[in-house]
Design a protein around this motif. Structure first.
Motif, mmCIF file in Angstrom:
data_model
loop_
_atom_site.group_PDB
_atom_site.id
_atom_site.type_symbol
_atom_site.label_atom_id
_atom_site.label_comp_id
_atom_site.label_asym_id
_atom_site.label_seq_id
_atom_site.Cartn_x
_atom_site.Cartn_y
_atom_site.Cartn_z
ATOM 1 N N THR A 95 76.694 47.938 31.043
ATOM 2 C CA THR A 95 76.505 49.382 30.887
ATOM 3 C C THR A 95 76.519 50.078 32.245
ATOM 4 O O THR A 95 77.121 51.155 32.395
ATOM 5 N N GLU A 96 75.881 49.490 33.242
ATOM 6 C CA GLU A 96 75.908 50.069 34.586
ATOM 7 C C GLU A 96 77.343 50.122 35.107
ATOM 8 O O GLU A 96 77.753 51.119 35.712
ATOM 9 N N ALA A 97 78.101 49.077 34.862
ATOM 10 C CA ALA A 97 79.500 49.056 35.295
ATOM 11 C C ALA A 97 80.286 50.182 34.627
ATOM 12 O O ALA A 97 81.070 50.881 35.278
ATOM 13 N N ALA A 98 80.049 50.398 33.335
ATOM 14 C CA ALA A 98 80.736 51.470 32.613
ATOM 15 C C ALA A 98 80.347 52.834 33.154
ATOM 16 O O ALA A 98 81.200 53.718 33.317
ATOM 17 N N HIS A 99 79.068 53.030 33.465
ATOM 18 C CA HIS A 99 78.614 54.298 34.052
ATOM 19 C C HIS A 99 79.260 54.527 35.416
ATOM 20 O O HIS A 99 79.634 55.662 35.741
ATOM 21 N N THR A 100 79.386 53.474 36.200
ATOM 22 C CA THR A 100 80.013 53.588 37.522
ATOM 23 C C THR A 100 81.451 54.061 37.379
ATOM 24 O O THR A 100 81.899 54.957 38.108
ATOM 25 N N LEU A 101 82.185 53.477 36.454
ATOM 26 C CA LEU A 101 83.577 53.878 36.250
ATOM 27 C C LEU A 101 83.680 55.274 35.654
ATOM 28 O O LEU A 101 84.600 56.034 35.987
ATOM 29 N N ALA A 102 82.746 55.629 34.784
ATOM 30 C CA ALA A 102 82.780 56.939 34.128
ATOM 31 C C ALA A 102 82.595 58.078 35.123
ATOM 32 O O ALA A 102 83.057 59.197 34.870
ATOM 33 N N ALA A 103 81.954 57.806 36.245
ATOM 34 C CA ALA A 103 81.722 58.849 37.242
ATOM 35 C C ALA A 103 83.029 59.404 37.798
ATOM 36 O O ALA A 103 83.066 60.539 38.279
ATOM 37 N N SER A 104 84.097 58.608 37.730
ATOM 38 C CA SER A 104 85.379 59.066 38.269
ATOM 39 C C SER A 104 86.485 59.017 37.215
ATOM 40 O O SER A 104 87.658 58.865 37.547
ATOM 41 N N ASP A 105 86.112 59.194 35.957
ATOM 42 C CA ASP A 105 87.095 59.049 34.885
ATOM 43 C C ASP A 105 86.775 60.015 33.754
ATOM 44 O O ASP A 105 85.642 60.457 33.609
ATOM 45 N N ARG A 106 87.780 60.311 32.950
ATOM 46 C CA ARG A 106 87.579 61.193 31.800
ATOM 47 C C ARG A 106 87.169 60.436 30.548
ATOM 48 O O ARG A 106 86.795 61.040 29.555
ATOM 49 N N LEU A 107 87.239 59.115 30.571
ATOM 50 C CA LEU A 107 86.829 58.318 29.416
ATOM 51 C C LEU A 107 85.309 58.292 29.295
ATOM 52 O O LEU A 107 84.595 58.402 30.288
ATOM 53 N N SER A 108 84.844 58.110 28.086
ATOM 54 C CA SER A 108 83.404 58.034 27.861
ATOM 55 C C SER A 108 82.873 56.679 28.334
ATOM 56 O O SER A 108 83.623 55.709 28.466
ATOM 57 N N ASP B 67 73.406 41.878 43.987
ATOM 58 C CA ASP B 67 73.156 41.038 42.819
ATOM 59 C C ASP B 67 74.082 41.471 41.689
ATOM 60 O O ASP B 67 74.881 42.404 41.831
ATOM 61 N N ALA B 68 73.947 40.828 40.557
ATOM 62 C CA ALA B 68 74.754 41.157 39.383
ATOM 63 C C ALA B 68 74.380 42.543 38.864
ATOM 64 O O ALA B 68 73.279 43.048 39.107
ATOM 65 N N ILE B 69 75.328 43.155 38.161
ATOM 66 C CA ILE B 69 75.055 44.418 37.464
ATOM 67 C C ILE B 69 75.331 44.179 35.988
ATOM 68 O O ILE B 69 76.051 43.255 35.625
ATOM 69 N N ASP B 70 74.751 45.036 35.139
ATOM 70 C CA ASP B 70 75.015 44.836 33.718
ATOM 71 C C ASP B 70 76.221 45.669 33.280
ATOM 72 O O ASP B 70 76.684 46.565 33.995
ATOM 73 N N SER C 236 73.216 38.047 28.740
ATOM 74 C CA SER C 236 72.556 39.132 29.467
ATOM 75 C C SER C 236 73.473 40.317 29.738
ATOM 76 O O SER C 236 73.016 41.363 30.162
ATOM 77 N N LYS C 237 74.776 40.125 29.501
ATOM 78 C CA LYS C 237 75.805 41.137 29.782
ATOM 79 C C LYS C 237 75.874 41.476 31.271
ATOM 80 O O LYS C 237 76.243 42.568 31.660
ATOM 81 N N GLU C 238 75.508 40.513 32.108
ATOM 82 C CA GLU C 238 75.554 40.720 33.558
ATOM 83 C C GLU C 238 76.891 40.275 34.132
ATOM 84 O O GLU C 238 77.452 39.260 33.725
ATOM 85 N N ILE C 239 77.347 41.052 35.110
ATOM 86 C CA ILE C 239 78.607 40.775 35.797
ATOM 87 C C ILE C 239 78.270 40.449 37.243
ATOM 88 O O ILE C 239 77.580 41.218 37.919
#
Length: 112
Positions: free
Chosen positions: A49-62, A44-47, A90-93
């Motif tokens: 913020t969840e997308a940003a957290h997913t990317l942050a797991a492998s990145d140095r950016l906040s 399903d869609a993700i929001d 809804s900010k859903e992707i």
């Protein structure tokens, strides 16, 4: 014969090339590739913020920096190609699969 004039055939080829160029440009940034990979694995869609957290797991950016980049840079580019649908309210992707883009992603993954 295809029934198309030479100019119509050239215009179709130019349109195809432009689409390929746009897809390669969109996949040229690792955050967009990572986001598409993640979305493809979701039911399903993700929001946002969840997308940003997913990317942050492998990145140095906040998470906040990534959220900003997603909203202002990456999502508009992906949405413009029809690869994602972003709901402002809804900010859903939501992922919109494209077999050609998925083939490009697989090829890129094989290289790295």
């Amino acid at each position: 014969m295809s029934g198309k004039t030479r100019n119509e055939e050239q215009a179709a080829m130019d349109g195809d090339r432009a689409g390929v160029d746009a897809a390669i440009d969109a996949l040229g940034h690792r955050h967009r590739r990572q986001l598409l990979d993640h979305l493809a694995d979701q039911d399903d869609a993700i929001d946002l913020t969840e997308a940003a957290h997913t990317l942050a797991a492998s990145d140095r950016l906040s998470v906040e920096d990534l959220r900003f980049d997603l909203y202002h840079l990456h999502l508009p580019k992906l949405e413009g190609l029809g690869l994602v649908e972003f709901d402002e309210g809804s900010k859903e992707i939501r992922y919109r699969p494209d077999v050609r883009v998925e083939a490009l992603l697989e090829t890129i993954d094989e290289w790295w």
